[in-house]
Scaffold this motif. Structure first.
Motif, PDB file in Angstrom:
ATOM      1  N   GLY A   1       0.884  -1.318  -0.068  1.00 57.08           N
ATOM      2  CA  GLY A   1      -0.086   0.028  -0.193  1.00 57.08           C
ATOM      3  C   GLY A   1       0.911   1.041  -0.181  1.00 57.08           C
ATOM      4  N   GLU A   2       0.331   2.454   0.057  1.00 56.10           N
ATOM      5  CA  GLU A   2       0.989   3.781   0.083  1.00 56.10           C
ATOM      6  C   GLU A   2       0.657   4.666   1.217  1.00 56.10           C
TER       7      GLU A   2
ATOM      8  N   TRP B   1      -2.273  -0.007   4.299  1.00 59.16           N
ATOM      9  CA  TRP B   1      -0.714  -0.129   4.056  1.00 59.16           C
ATOM     10  C   TRP B   1      -0.130  -0.713   5.459  1.00 59.16           C
TER      11      TRP B   1
END
Length: 142
Positions: free
Chosen positions: A66-67, A106
């Motif tokens: 994820g980010e 994330w």
């Protein structure tokens, strides 16, 4: 007592002495000399990098699932520092302390979490870094 009229030689000596003194003074001032005659060291500007930037630079090198936003990432170090100040271990931070660097969308692997804790500690509360480094080395994680 009669007043002596200066002759051309006296005038030349005085003028030369005054010019030399002025030139010497100007030269010392231009060189940044101090009163004791030693050259003054000009302070070199050190680029200052904020603790947040140092931490985020390291965090951006980690691969996350994820980010995470920078705001999400920077929320952790102050909490880690508070817990470390209270005497907790890294293992506690990432376990019972509930301070594992993970968000709703994330996450990261444990080895990278250790790197984040070490980097965050070094940037935000360097007085705790040696203990964190030592614990992670003893566990084989660092």
């Amino acid at each position: 007592m009669p007043t002596r009229t200066p002759n051309l030689g006296d005038i030349m000596r005085r003028t030369t002495t005054a010019l030399l003194a002025a030139a010497l003074l100007a030269g010392l001032t231009a060189c940044g000399a101090t009163e004791d005659g030693k050259a003054a060291a000009e302070p070199k500007a050190k680029p200052t990098v904020s603790k947040e930037t140092r931490y985020l630079n390291a965090a951006h090198e980690i691969t996350f699932n994820g980010e995470p936003s920078d705001a999400e990432l920077t929320a952790f170090p102050p909490q880690w520092c508070s817990a470390l100040d209270a005497g907790h271990s890294v293992e506690w931070l990432l376990g019972d302390g509930g301070l594992y660097p993970i968000g709703d969308e994330w996450g990261t692997v444990k080895q990278d979490a250790y790197t984040l804790v070490a980097t965050g500690t070094k940037a935000y509360c360097p007085e705790n870094f040696d203990a964190v480094r030592d614990e992670l080395r003893e566990s084989g994680a660092y």
